[in-house]
Design an enzyme around this catalytic site. Structure first.
Site, PDB file in Angstrom:
ATOM      1  N   GLU A 163      30.963  40.949  79.766  1.00  0.00           N
ATOM      2  CA  GLU A 163      29.691  41.570  80.170  1.00  0.00           C
ATOM      3  C   GLU A 163      28.586  40.547  80.487  1.00  0.00           C
ATOM      4  OE1 GLU A 163      28.457  44.632  77.468  1.00  0.00           O
ATOM      5  OE2 GLU A 163      30.218  45.842  77.842  1.00  0.00           O
ATOM      6  N   GLU A 373      36.857  48.222  77.399  1.00  0.00           N
ATOM      7  CA  GLU A 373      36.022  48.923  76.418  1.00  0.00           C
ATOM      8  C   GLU A 373      35.677  50.316  76.906  1.00  0.00           C
ATOM      9  OE1 GLU A 373      32.451  47.008  75.061  1.00  0.00           O
ATOM     10  OE2 GLU A 373      33.471  45.072  74.942  1.00  0.00           O
TER      11      GLU A 373
END
Ligand SMILES: C[C@@]1(C(=O)O)OC[C@H]2O[C@@H](O)[C@H](O)[C@@H](O)[C@H]2O1
Length: 468
Positions: A163, A373
């Site tokens: 991320e 995720e």
């Protein structure tokens, strides 16, 4: 239909959020060890000093994962545990911990899926400019090489970064993450570019050294959709997807930046410093990526920003709630009456997840995808001492169904990793926001307890989601 036999049902964690042992066995300081101790920076001044003590309890935790039938465990390596100063001397005790963790996974036939960087930068590097300093890129490549050499005989799945949009934007735009800088827009784009170059150089090294297995990167997947068909709001959707998705995915999968964003940044004098050599390494390594990891939680609903508001700083503005304008004030996110939301106002939309995956396939072709995720952050209901996290079961069921439909519709999804295997520290929400299949009782010595979703996911894995 059952999920393909080689599809991996997994769950994930991250070093700073689970391990604890922040200053044990030679580990150096991370930026989060320091930042989290600045009063007011984290929710209720929580930090990862102990977290959920995975460093000492990993054998118990992995045995529980094995009992659930988990096929793969995604975890990250704490860079300062391996290189206490970011570079220089290796800490053998740090390597020993991860060797033991990997061996414990393999003992239980659990496939280790390793993230090299999940936000815990050695403090020594942060103090020298962190990701704005191109020396950090060199240090990352050395860290990656050391991990490839130390663990590559047993680890066949590698993620370089988790991320980038989060640790760069919260680090340099809202200041909610280290180094806690607000409003440095040029610094934000420069750090993202430096991270992409670090990724590309690590991929090239991995391939040149003949390591077996596969390597990729994990990005947030937060597809933007206009609130209506108004032209100005459809423009906002295009702008949002260009800056929030294409800026991150194009340099990895296409080897070049999206022209619309480059032109926009150029006009504002915000374009990062990029050498020809750096642009060349992005271009030549793009085809070497084996997969893209998607962290999907929710879509964003956008409209033209009709006020002069620009992105605000601070922790509460960084928890992902809709209503914030974009960094440049062009668009804003909106909470909509006909949508369903979590307690943190994140929209729940498996439909947008599936639509978004088709958008990615249209832009990037048949690239291999892992859902690295996906999960529900909640305050789990406890009934007669049992954690009845039915909302999490419903959330994951809906999103796994979307993954199943994607596979049936020809999208190359190779695995699904729920966030998170076990309840852990949330960077901005302390221990209040839970994601795990395994509950951790902070009022009872961090005792572990199987949630209702633990038993549900066990059944899903055993039947390979046949009945979804
Ligand atoms: C902001 C937040 C959250 O706390 O809900 O998003 C979902 C999940 O993303 C992960 O990459 C972070 O490591 C983890 O801590 C979570 O962080």
């Amino acid at each position: 239909m059952k999920m393909p036999k080689d599809f991996l049902f997994g769950a994930a964690s991250a070093s700073y959020q689970v391990e604890g042992a922040w200053n044990e066995d030679g580990k150096g300081l991370s930026n989060w060890d320091v930042f989290s101790k600045i009063p007011g920076k984290t929710f209720e001044n929580t930090n990862g000093d102990v977290a959920v003590d995975h460093y000492h309890r990993y054998k118990e935790d992995i045995a529980l994962m094995a009992e659930m039938g988990l096929e793969s465990y995604r975890f990250s390596i704490s860079w300062p545990r391996v290189f206490p100063n970011g570079t220089g001397e290796v800490n053998e005790k740090g390597l020993e911990f991860y060797n033991n963790l990997i061996d414990e996974c393999l003992k239980h036939d659990i496939v280790p899926f390793v993230t090299l960087y999940h936000w815990d930068l050695p403090q020594a590097l942060e103090e020298k400019g962190g990701w704005k300093n191109k020396e950090t890129v060199d240090a990352f490549v050395r860290f990656a090489d050391t991990c490839f050499q130390s663990f590559g005989d047993r680890v066949n799945h590698w993620i370089t970064f988790n991320e980038a949009v989060i640790f760069c934007s919260l680090g340099y735009l809202t200041g909610a993450h280290p180094p806690g800088i607000e409003g440095d827009v040029k610094g934000y784009f420069q750090t993202t570019h430096n991270v992409f170059v670090a990724h590309a150089r690590a991929v090239e090294l991995f391939k040149q050294n003949g390591h077996t297995g596969e390597i990729g990167i994990t990005h947030v997947f937060n597809p933007a959709f206009s609130i209506d068909d108004a032209e100005e709001n459809k423009f906002a959707e295009m702008h949002a997807n260009a800056y929030a998705t294409h800026w991150f995915y194009d340099p990895i999968l296409k080897g070049e930046y999206p022209e619309y964003v480059v032109n926009g940044l150029n006009e504002q004098g915000l374009l990062p410093e990029m050498t020809e050599e750096e642009l060349d390494v992005l271009k030549r390594t793009a085809p070497m990526n084996d997969f893209i990891g998607l962290n999907y939680y929710s879509p964003q609903r956008v409209m033209k920003n009709d006020s002069a508001l620009v992105m605000a700083g601070g922790r509460e503005n960084s928890t992902g709630r809709p209503g914030n304008p974009s960094f440049d004030g062009v668009y804003k996110t909106v909470k909509m009456d006909d949508k369903v939301y979590t307690k943190w106002d994140w929209e729940i939309s498996p439909e947008a997840f599936l639509d978004g995956m088709h958008m990615l396939k249209d832009r990037y072709g048949d690239v291999k995808i892992y859902i690295t995720e996906n999960g529900l952050g909640d305050v789990d209901p406890i009934v007669d001492g049992e954690i009845m996290d039915t909302p999490r079961i419903e959330y994951i069921e809906g999103h796994l169904r979307a993954v199943k439909h994607a596979v049936q519709q020809g999208i190359n999804v190779a695995g699904y990793y729920a966030w998170s295997a076990i309840d852990l520290l949330s960077w901005l929400n302390g221990y209040k926001k839970q994601y795990g299949f395994i509950y951790v009782d902070h009022n009872n010595g961090l005792a572990r307890k199987k949630k209702q979703s633990f038993h549900w996911y066990k059944e899903i894995i055993a039947t390979r989601a046949e009945d979804l």
